[in-house]
Design an enzyme around this catalytic site. Structure first.
Site, PDB file in Angstrom:
ATOM      1  N   HIS A 192      15.462  -7.267   8.915  1.00 28.84           N
ATOM      2  CA  HIS A 192      15.444  -7.900   7.587  1.00 28.84           C
ATOM      3  C   HIS A 192      16.753  -7.710   6.852  1.00 28.84           C
ATOM      4  O   HIS A 192      16.817  -7.927   5.640  1.00 28.84           O
ATOM      5  CB  HIS A 192      14.268  -7.358   6.753  1.00 28.84           C
ATOM      6  CG  HIS A 192      12.934  -7.773   7.308  1.00 28.84           C
ATOM      7  ND1 HIS A 192      11.750  -7.195   6.936  1.00 28.84           N
ATOM      8  CD2 HIS A 192      12.609  -8.704   8.232  1.00 28.84           C
ATOM      9  CE1 HIS A 192      10.757  -7.775   7.585  1.00 28.84           C
ATOM     10  NE2 HIS A 192      11.251  -8.674   8.388  1.00 28.84           N
ATOM     11  N   ASP A 223      17.218  -0.341   3.844  1.00 26.21           N
ATOM     12  CA  ASP A 223      17.826   0.764   3.074  1.00 26.21           C
ATOM     13  C   ASP A 223      18.960   1.487   3.802  1.00 26.21           C
ATOM     14  O   ASP A 223      19.639   2.334   3.211  1.00 26.21           O
ATOM     15  CB  ASP A 223      16.726   1.776   2.654  1.00 26.21           C
ATOM     16  CG  ASP A 223      15.934   2.336   3.855  1.00 26.21           C
ATOM     17  OD1 ASP A 223      14.724   2.587   3.686  1.00 26.21           O
ATOM     18  OD2 ASP A 223      16.528   2.516   4.947  1.00 26.21           O
TER      19      ASP A 223
HETATM   20  P1  OAD Z   1       4.379  -1.891   3.474  1.00 28.23           P
HETATM   21  O1  OAD Z   1       4.551  -1.364   2.090  1.00 28.23           O
HETATM   22  O2  OAD Z   1       3.637  -3.189   3.695  1.00 28.23           O
HETATM   23  O3  OAD Z   1       3.616  -0.774   4.359  1.00 28.23           O
HETATM   24  C1  OAD Z   1       4.065   0.556   4.306  1.00 28.23           C
HETATM   25  C2  OAD Z   1       3.192   1.339   5.272  1.00 28.23           C
HETATM   26  O4  OAD Z   1       3.702   2.669   5.327  1.00 28.23           O
HETATM   27  C3  OAD Z   1       1.736   1.427   4.838  1.00 28.23           C
HETATM   28  O5  OAD Z   1       0.904   1.085   5.937  1.00 28.23           O
HETATM   29  C4  OAD Z   1       1.553   2.905   4.454  1.00 28.23           C
HETATM   30  O6  OAD Z   1       0.260   3.394   4.805  1.00 28.23           O
HETATM   31  C5  OAD Z   1       2.607   3.562   5.318  1.00 28.23           C
HETATM   32  N1  OAD Z   1       3.104   4.853   4.825  1.00 28.23           N
HETATM   33  C6  OAD Z   1       3.177   5.277   3.545  1.00 28.23           C
HETATM   34  N2  OAD Z   1       3.734   6.518   3.511  1.00 28.23           N
HETATM   35  C7  OAD Z   1       4.037   6.850   4.811  1.00 28.23           C
HETATM   36  C8  OAD Z   1       4.611   7.989   5.438  1.00 28.23           C
HETATM   37  N3  OAD Z   1       5.024   9.052   4.724  1.00 28.23           N
HETATM   38  N4  OAD Z   1       4.758   7.985   6.792  1.00 28.23           N
HETATM   39  C9  OAD Z   1       4.337   6.916   7.526  1.00 28.23           C
HETATM   40  N5  OAD Z   1       3.779   5.798   6.990  1.00 28.23           N
HETATM   41  C10 OAD Z   1       3.629   5.789   5.645  1.00 28.23           C
HETATM   42  O7  OAD Z   1       5.822  -1.968   4.138  1.00 28.23           O
HETATM   43  P2  OAD Z   1       6.239  -2.730   5.466  1.00 28.23           P
HETATM   44  O8  OAD Z   1       5.128  -2.722   6.469  1.00 28.23           O
HETATM   45  O9  OAD Z   1       7.546  -2.195   5.879  1.00 28.23           O
HETATM   46  O10 OAD Z   1       9.858  -7.815   4.163  1.00 28.23           O
HETATM   47  O11 OAD Z   1       6.446  -4.238   4.929  1.00 28.23           O
HETATM   48  C11 OAD Z   1       6.963  -5.161   5.860  1.00 28.23           C
HETATM   49  C12 OAD Z   1       7.778  -6.162   5.122  1.00 28.23           C
HETATM   50  O12 OAD Z   1       7.031  -6.720   4.010  1.00 28.23           O
HETATM   51  C13 OAD Z   1       9.023  -5.599   4.463  1.00 28.23           C
HETATM   52  O13 OAD Z   1      10.084  -5.429   5.367  1.00 28.23           O
HETATM   53  C14 OAD Z   1       9.348  -6.681   3.448  1.00 28.23           C
HETATM   54  C15 OAD Z   1       7.951  -6.998   2.929  1.00 28.23           C
HETATM   55  O14 OAD Z   1       7.816  -8.374   2.640  1.00 28.23           O
HETATM   56  C16 OAD Z   1      10.875  -8.504   3.557  1.00 28.23           C
HETATM   57  O15 OAD Z   1      11.314  -8.140   2.490  1.00 28.23           O
HETATM   58  C17 OAD Z   1      11.334  -9.691   4.306  1.00 28.23           C
END
Ligand code: OAD
Ligand code: ZN
Length: 240
Positions: free
Chosen positions: A119, A104
């Site tokens: 990514h 983003d």
């Molecule tokens: P996820 O949606 O898998 O995880 C988001 C995490 O953020 C979760 O563990 C939530 O508990 C946490 N969360 C939610 N609100 C929050 C806040 N206010 N502060 C801190 N944490 C919070 O997203 P990612 O782990 O980023 O890849 O996913 C990894 C990758 O999966 C992405 O980059 C994407 C996807 O496939 C690609 O597109 C290649």
């Protein structure tokens, strides 16, 4: 000493800090995460239909329009206190590397400089045929646009499911995970490799790992400290 005070002490004593962020740090900017049940982007779409080279091959128009819709949402979002705290931490630390899975662009808009966008970045375009990044005037209008040089479709410069990450960026990220005093893992479910291995690489190198996430993840019980709270609230309290 409570976990937050211990985390403050670890950060305050660190010279080199490495941070990994995921979609959770942008949640407080109104950008849906991928896997959160209620707001998760994936809860409304099947990723196989949209974020894969096969989906783009099959239906470039739909994939392009989905990213165009996400670009509008991302452009309207503002960096939040969590992004700002990481930019402040970079200005304070002797050495700082920010590795993000997010596309983003909010970290750069918040002022982060030494940034590895594992990514890619949704605001950038690239030629699907040549693989090179394209400036706006290098693409002929369309949905999707086409490369003026070779006529191939233009795609967003992001990593799709099943695609390889840039090897040089990955090497830099693993090096930064090993070569720091404190590693922060913020707002990631830790389910997608190779990014999910970075905190464990830091732990294996004897680095203190602090997780910031309101929910438990596979890292939580292995981390040196797990701060159960939102990034926008926790990160500003870690900045010396
Ligand atoms: P996820 O949606 O898998 O995880 C988001 C995490 O953020 C979760 O563990 C939530 O508990 C946490 N969360 C939610 N609100 C929050 C806040 N206010 N502060 C801190 N944490 C919070 O997203 P990612 O782990 O980023 O890849 O996913 C990894 C990758 O999966 C992405 O980059 C994407 C996807 O496939 C690609 O597109 C290649
Ligand atoms: Zn081209």
């Amino acid at each position: 000493m409570d976990p937050l005070s211990r985390a403050r002490a670890l950060v305050g004593a660190a010279r080199r800090i490495t941070v990994l962020t995921g979609a959770g740090i942008s949640a407080e900017s109104g950008i849906p995460t991928f896997r959160d049940a209620l707001t998760g982007l994936w809860s409304r779409f099947r990723p196989e239909e949209l974020a894969t080279p096969e989906a783009f091959e099959r239906d470039p128009k739909t994939v392009w329009e989905w990213y165009a819709w996400r670009r509008v949402a991302v452009a309207a979002a503002q960096p939040n206190a969590g992004h700002a705290a990481l930019a402040a931490l970079e200005r304070w630390a002797a050495g700082f590397t920010l590795i993000t899975q997010n596309v983003d662009g909010l970290h750069a808009r918040a002022g982060s400089r030494n940034l590895i966008e594992l990514h890619g970045n949704i605001a950038r375009n690239r030629c699907a045929g040549e693989g090179c990044v394209l400036a706006d005037d290098e693409a002929a209008p369309g949905s999707p646009p086409t490369c003026r040089r070779c006529g191939s479709c233009v795609r967003p410069d992001v990593v799709w499911f099943g695609e390889m990450l840039d090897p040089a960026s990955l090497d830099r990220a693993f090096e930064a995970a090993r070569d720091c005093d404190v590693f922060l893992s913020v707002g990631t479910s830790g389910l997608v490799e190779p990014a999910a291995s970075l905190p464990f690489e830091a732990l294996a190198s004897g680095v203190s790992v602090i997780e910031v996430n309101p929910q438990p993840t596979p890292l939580s019980r292995r981390a040196t400290l797990a701060l159960a709270g939102p990034a926008g609230e926790m990160l500003p309290r870690l900045v010396p």
